[in-house]
Design a protein around this motif. Structure first.
Motif, PDB file in Angstrom:
ATOM      1  N   UNK A 128     -82.338 -13.128  26.773  1.00 19.60           N
ATOM      2  CA  UNK A 128     -83.714 -13.634  26.701  1.00 19.60           C
ATOM      3  C   UNK A 128     -83.700 -15.024  27.319  1.00 19.60           C
ATOM      4  N   UNK A 129     -84.501 -15.240  28.349  1.00 17.77           N
ATOM      5  CA  UNK A 129     -84.393 -16.489  29.106  1.00 17.77           C
ATOM      6  C   UNK A 129     -84.675 -17.737  28.279  1.00 17.77           C
ATOM      7  N   UNK A 130     -85.542 -17.626  27.301  1.00 17.15           N
ATOM      8  CA  UNK A 130     -85.849 -18.801  26.481  1.00 17.15           C
ATOM      9  C   UNK A 130     -84.631 -19.275  25.689  1.00 17.15           C
ATOM     10  N   UNK A 131     -83.612 -18.429  25.578  1.00 16.37           N
ATOM     11  CA  UNK A 131     -82.383 -18.805  24.879  1.00 16.37           C
ATOM     12  C   UNK A 131     -81.297 -19.293  25.849  1.00 16.37           C
ATOM     13  N   UNK A 132     -81.658 -19.409  27.118  1.00 17.51           N
ATOM     14  CA  UNK A 132     -80.681 -19.791  28.140  1.00 17.51           C
ATOM     15  C   UNK A 132     -81.024 -21.132  28.803  1.00 17.51           C
ATOM     16  N   UNK A 133     -81.869 -21.931  28.160  1.00 13.72           N
ATOM     17  CA  UNK A 133     -82.344 -23.178  28.774  1.00 13.72           C
ATOM     18  C   UNK A 133     -81.218 -24.132  29.158  1.00 13.72           C
ATOM     19  N   UNK A 134     -80.191 -24.321  28.319  1.00 11.38           N
ATOM     20  CA  UNK A 134     -79.104 -25.233  28.728  1.00 11.38           C
ATOM     21  C   UNK A 134     -78.400 -24.765  30.013  1.00 11.38           C
ATOM     22  N   UNK A 135     -78.337 -23.455  30.208  1.00 18.37           N
ATOM     23  CA  UNK A 135     -77.702 -22.910  31.418  1.00 18.37           C
ATOM     24  C   UNK A 135     -78.502 -23.315  32.654  1.00 18.37           C
ATOM     25  N   UNK A 136     -79.833 -23.181  32.574  1.00 13.05           N
ATOM     26  CA  UNK A 136     -80.672 -23.531  33.720  1.00 13.05           C
ATOM     27  C   UNK A 136     -80.624 -25.034  33.989  1.00 13.05           C
ATOM     28  N   UNK A 137     -80.620 -25.821  32.917  1.00 15.75           N
ATOM     29  CA  UNK A 137     -80.589 -27.283  33.062  1.00 15.75           C
ATOM     30  C   UNK A 137     -79.316 -27.704  33.805  1.00 15.75           C
ATOM     31  N   UNK A 138     -78.197 -27.116  33.425  1.00 14.06           N
ATOM     32  CA  UNK A 138     -76.920 -27.434  34.063  1.00 14.06           C
ATOM     33  C   UNK A 138     -76.965 -27.094  35.558  1.00 14.06           C
ATOM     34  N   UNK A 139     -77.524 -25.947  35.887  1.00 21.69           N
ATOM     35  CA  UNK A 139     -77.524 -25.511  37.277  1.00 21.69           C
ATOM     36  C   UNK A 139     -78.544 -26.268  38.126  1.00 21.69           C
ATOM     37  N   UNK A 140     -79.668 -26.623  37.564  1.00 16.56           N
ATOM     38  CA  UNK A 140     -80.640 -27.377  38.361  1.00 16.56           C
ATOM     39  C   UNK A 140     -80.127 -28.786  38.622  1.00 16.56           C
ATOM     40  N   UNK A 141     -79.368 -29.355  37.682  1.00 18.51           N
ATOM     41  CA  UNK A 141     -78.754 -30.668  37.905  1.00 18.51           C
ATOM     42  C   UNK A 141     -77.711 -30.592  39.019  1.00 18.51           C
ATOM     43  N   UNK A 142     -77.020 -29.456  39.106  1.00 19.46           N
ATOM     44  CA  UNK A 142     -76.071 -29.257  40.210  1.00 19.46           C
ATOM     45  C   UNK A 142     -76.798 -29.257  41.545  1.00 19.46           C
ATOM     46  N   UNK A 143     -77.957 -28.617  41.580  1.00 16.16           N
ATOM     47  CA  UNK A 143     -78.741 -28.589  42.822  1.00 16.16           C
ATOM     48  C   UNK A 143     -79.194 -29.987  43.224  1.00 16.16           C
ATOM     49  N   UNK A 144     -79.581 -30.789  42.246  1.00 18.77           N
ATOM     50  CA  UNK A 144     -80.003 -32.167  42.538  1.00 18.77           C
ATOM     51  C   UNK A 144     -78.837 -32.961  43.129  1.00 18.77           C
ATOM     52  N   UNK A 145     -77.671 -32.819  42.545  1.00 19.29           N
ATOM     53  CA  UNK A 145     -76.485 -33.532  43.049  1.00 19.29           C
ATOM     54  C   UNK A 145     -76.171 -33.136  44.492  1.00 19.29           C
ATOM     55  N   UNK A 146     -76.425 -31.880  44.814  1.00 17.82           N
ATOM     56  CA  UNK A 146     -76.125 -31.395  46.163  1.00 17.82           C
ATOM     57  C   UNK A 146     -77.248 -31.679  47.156  1.00 17.82           C
ATOM     58  N   UNK A 147     -78.359 -32.236  46.676  1.00 20.18           N
ATOM     59  CA  UNK A 147     -79.494 -32.512  47.555  1.00 20.18           C
ATOM     60  C   UNK A 147     -80.342 -31.294  47.843  1.00 20.18           C
ATOM     61  N   UNK A 148     -80.108 -30.210  47.100  1.00 19.40           N
ATOM     62  CA  UNK A 148     -80.866 -28.974  47.307  1.00 19.40           C
ATOM     63  C   UNK A 148     -82.122 -28.920  46.445  1.00 19.40           C
ATOM     64  N   UNK A 149     -82.277 -29.908  45.572  1.00 17.47           N
ATOM     65  CA  UNK A 149     -83.466 -29.992  44.716  1.00 17.47           C
ATOM     66  C   UNK A 149     -83.745 -31.464  44.449  1.00 17.47           C
ATOM     67  N   UNK A 150     -84.975 -31.756  44.020  1.00 16.65           N
ATOM     68  CA  UNK A 150     -85.334 -33.155  43.769  1.00 16.65           C
ATOM     69  C   UNK A 150     -86.443 -33.242  42.708  1.00 16.65           C
ATOM     70  N   UNK A 151     -86.550 -34.438  42.125  1.00 17.35           N
ATOM     71  CA  UNK A 151     -87.572 -34.698  41.106  1.00 17.35           C
ATOM     72  C   UNK A 151     -88.919 -34.939  41.785  1.00 17.35           C
ATOM     73  N   UNK A 152     -89.983 -34.486  41.114  1.00 18.40           N
ATOM     74  CA  UNK A 152     -91.340 -34.710  41.614  1.00 18.40           C
ATOM     75  C   UNK A 152     -92.253 -34.986  40.426  1.00 18.40           C
TER      76      UNK A 152
END
Length: 463
Positions: free
Chosen positions: A82-106
């Motif tokens: 259930x995705x609502x129980x996987x929030x820490x997993x998504x947070x970890x991966x989106x932070x990885x994308x930010x570090x790589x320059x593949x994502x950014x804050x808006x």
């Protein structure tokens, strides 16, 4: 190992019939390849969640016999499902994308985003975010620290050709300039579909992403995410969307869309699945009716046609009727009594089946045809007040019948019609309505035999 999945959102009453079709294709491909079929609940759109929807979806999928290997109610090695129980997993991966320059804050306001959209539409351009926040990341981070709401966006590279192979549609190409910097993480901390689906599919080792064609245009964004993470791509197959016979998109306005409705109306699960199997696919021997075991044996994903198939409820009713007619009488009786929650006497039901099996198309057709077997009519399709004299004579004639069998009843009534000089059609229609209340019913003589002499005479006494 082949691992397929469906990922329904619990935002409606139940699973959509179109999603059941997608589930069937995922299920059959997993079974054919001795793999695993997984259900993952995508409940990240918290505002639209419908209470009880997840349970109903799982119940319906099970009721159709598409038994799954891993799900929220069937633990597997990659839980939670259930995705609502996987929030820490998504947070970890989106932070990885930010570090790589593949994502950014808006943290652009809704007003600014609306203005960007208006300008783009006015200039007849594709509405998309203008990367305003990408060049001011340090400033945005400071504003976030002070409590300003924010999202995290995908940093789509410019002028990049993105291509992938789809099992059903062949090679697909798109230029990145046509893609928006998709929101990956919303301001409430929940991921959007685009981030969650890629992360979950990879971590759950999904080998084949088999989903509706409406997600085809989103796949290039997903490929950018796979590339940013350095992950291999799954195999993609985008199945056609079911359409109404007039080729419009299947919707509640023209067809019942919740899969459980078909069960509630007395369609057999195996008939519905058989019909869905033929949506965009043909049996190698051009068969229309076949078991799911045979479907597993002969099906190949590449044989699905890309053109949107017509979901025709008239054709489905015909097929369901064919399934019902092939049943042994004892099985037919079990289904009917079970459908009506064991409120009908089994001995009567089993006697009536030979009379109605050629007419019935779904289990819910049974009681409208046969209700008169279980209770006296409380209304009549035609006013019989002008036929009282005839019906009194009919009652006396029937009372003299010794052997209460259909043939004897029929011959006795035919002889009487001739003596009374009443047209055969008019005579038997009058008798039919007196006994059943309806102009249309199962064969009258056989019905009267089942009802019994005493009951038939009692019904004629009313007149």
């Amino acid at each position: 190992m082949v691992r397929t999945r469906i990922a329904p959102s619990p935002t409606g009453e139940d699973i959509h019939i179109g999603n059941l079709y997608t589930a069937l294709i995922n299920w059959v491909w997993a079974k054919k390849n001795k793999g695993k079929f997984i259900i993952r609940i995508e409940d990240t759109d918290q505002e639209r969640l419908v209470k009880g929807s997840q349970q109903k979806i799982l119940e319906t999928i099970n009721a159709f016999g598409l038994h799954y290997d891993e799900a929220p109610d069937r633990d597997g090695p990659y839980k939670p499902y259930r995705q609502s129980e996987r929030l820490p997993i998504y947070k970890k991966h989106v932070e990885e994308l930010i570090r790589k320059g593949a994502a950014y804050y808006c943290n652009c306001s809704k007003e600014r985003l609306a203005q960007i959209r208006r300008i783009a539409l006015k200039q007849k351009q594709i509405p998309k975010y203008d990367k305003h926040c990408l060049s001011r990341q340090e400033e945005v981070k400071e504003e976030i620290k002070k409590g300003k709401p924010f999202v995290i966006r995908l940093n789509v590279p410019e002028n990049k050709e993105i291509k992938f192979r789809d099992v059903i549609r062949g090679e697909v190409k798109i230029m990145s300039d046509n893609l928006d910097d998709q929101v990956l993480m919303k301001s409430d901390g929940f991921p959007t579909y685009h981030l969650a689906v890629v992360v979950d599919d990879y971590l759950m080792k999904i080998s084949h992403v088999i989903r509706a064609e409406e997600w085809l245009s989103s796949t290039p964004k997903h490929i950018l995410l796979y590339e940013a993470f350095g992950w291999p791509l799954p195999i993609f197959a985008h199945v056609p969307i079911l359409r109404n016979p007039d080729h419009s998109k299947l919707s509640k306005r023209k067809n019942p869309v919740w899969a459980s409705w078909y069960l509630e109306q007395g369609y057999l699960p195996e008939a519905v699945l058989n019909y869905l199997a033929l949506m965009g696919w043909s049996h190698p021997e051009q068969k229309e009716i076949f078991l799911m075991s045979e479907f597993v044996e002969v099906f190949d994903l590449k044989d699905i046609k890309a053109v949107g198939p017509a979901f025709d409820r008239v054709k489905l009713e015909w097929m369901n009727g064919e399934y019902l007619r092939k049943l042994p009488i004892s099985n037919f009786q079990f289904l009917i009594t079970n459908f009506y929650k064991n409120k009908l006497p089994k001995d009567i039901v089993i006697k009536t089946i030979p009379l109605i099996r050629e007419r019935i198309k779904k289990l819910s057709d049974y009681l409208p045809l046969c209700e008169f077997f279980f209770k006296k009519p409380d209304r009549y399709d035609i006013d019989l007040s002008s036929k009282k004299e005839l019906l009194v004579k009919v009652r006396k004639e029937l009372e003299r019948v010794k052997e209460w069998k259909a043939d004897t009843i029929g011959q006795t009534m035919q002889d009487m019609a001739n003596r009374e000089k009443v047209k055969t059609g008019e005579f038997f229609m009058t008798l039919r309505i007196a006994i059943t209340g309806k102009k249309i019913s199962p064969p009258l003589n056989e019905s009267m035999e089942i009802l019994g002499k005493e009951e038939c005479l009692a019904r004629l006494d009313i007149f």
